[in-house]
Design an enzyme around this catalytic site. Structure first.
Site, mmCIF file in Angstrom:
data_model
loop_
_atom_site.group_PDB
_atom_site.id
_atom_site.type_symbol
_atom_site.label_atom_id
_atom_site.label_comp_id
_atom_site.label_asym_id
_atom_site.label_seq_id
_atom_site.Cartn_x
_atom_site.Cartn_y
_atom_site.Cartn_z
ATOM 1 N N GLU A 81 0.800 -1.217 0.000
ATOM 2 C CA GLU A 81 0.000 0.000 0.000
ATOM 3 C C GLU A 81 0.835 1.271 0.000
ATOM 4 O O GLU A 81 0.304 2.360 -0.201
ATOM 5 C CB GLU A 81 -0.946 -0.013 1.207
ATOM 6 N N GLU A 112 7.491 -22.012 7.610
ATOM 7 C CA GLU A 112 7.948 -21.158 8.704
ATOM 8 C C GLU A 112 9.002 -21.830 9.578
ATOM 9 O O GLU A 112 9.628 -21.182 10.410
ATOM 10 C CB GLU A 112 6.775 -20.718 9.569
#
Length: 271
Positions: A81, A112
């Site tokens: 953004e 992960e």
């Protein structure tokens, strides 16, 4: 000191399946209201990390977010953004998620847990000591993130983190840790809830404050935003009208010519 994951502790509520819709949404809302207060308690940790980010970006560096699952997705969201909101290059703020782009939409098993892939993912961007790396992990125990920050520390790269557990391995690894202690989730262990909300609030603070410090905001307006749709074009026209006290047609003409709110205002003032 014993490390206790408060994010994994039992919910303050039980027998959720027996609750009515009204009871569930009211309970979730009650829990959510505690999150901004938890963030407030961490402001003293947020400020020095933002200062480091501002310094490095002013010196030509970049900001990297690293995480897995929800945490990784939130970092990518915040990074993605920045270009449309502040008109900065795509590679100024970069979000990296364990498992790569596929993991943005679909969980990638065991991604992960890698203790080597995080640094490899950073190396693909030619990471250097000009940059800042912020690890995001609600648990504070994600190997992918911790191992990457450990390598960054050895390479004299500034490291920070956002976690929701006190004294976690991630906090002890990061040079500038942020700990937002939100307590047990409404749904036990579901850290996409309060923990995710807390991380989003902190990420908003980091990039918005940084961009203001970098001069990407004028007054309270996004004068460098990308004009990628009609809504943003109309917002830009109104900003120019209000700033220069001119008509809509004059503001539209300036924007059409200069393609940017800041440039339009500057030219409108003869600067």
């Amino acid at each position: 000191m014993t490390f206790i994951k408060t994010t994994e502790q039992d919910s303050n509520y039980n027998n959720l399946e027996n609750m009515s819709i009204n009871e569930v949404i009211n309970a979730i809302n009650k829990e959510d209201q505690t999150v901004p207060l938890a963030v407030e308690k961490a402001l003293y940790q947020i400020e020095p990390l933002v200062a480091q980010v501002v310094h490095k970006l002013k010196s030509g560096g970049r900001l990297f977010y690293m995480g897995a699952g929800t945490s990784g997705r939130l970092g990518i969201l915040d990074a993605s953004e920045c270009p449309p909101t502040f008109g900065v290059p795509q590679n100024l703020v970069i979000g990296i998620i364990a498992g790569g782009d596929l993991a943005i939409r679909k969980a990638v098993e065991n991604a992960e847990d890698s203790t080597t892939q995080g640094w490899k993912d950073l190396e693909a961007y030619k990471i250097s000591d000009k940059d800042v790396v912020i690890g995001i992990a609600a648990s504070g125990t994600t190997p992918y993130v911790i191992s990457a920050l450990e390598k960054c520390n050895k390479q004299h790269i500034i490291t920070g983190c956002i976690t929701c557990n006190k004294n976690s391995p991630l906090s002890q690894t990061a040079q500038f840790p942020i700990e937002v202690i939100v307590g047990p989730e409404f749904l036990t262990g579901s850290s996409r809830m309060k923990a995710g909300t807390a991380q989003k609030l902190v990420l908003n603070m980091i990039t918005t404050t940084t961009m203001i410090q970098l001069g990407k905001v004028k007054g309270n307006k996004m004068v460098d935003m990308q004009l990628s749709n009609d809504k943003l074009v109309n917002r830009a026209i109104k900003m120019i009208m209000n700033e220069l006290n001119i008509s809509e047609s004059e503001a539209t003409a300036l924007l059409h010519k200069h393609k940017n709110v800041r440039n339009s205002i500057n030219h409108g003032r003869g600067e």
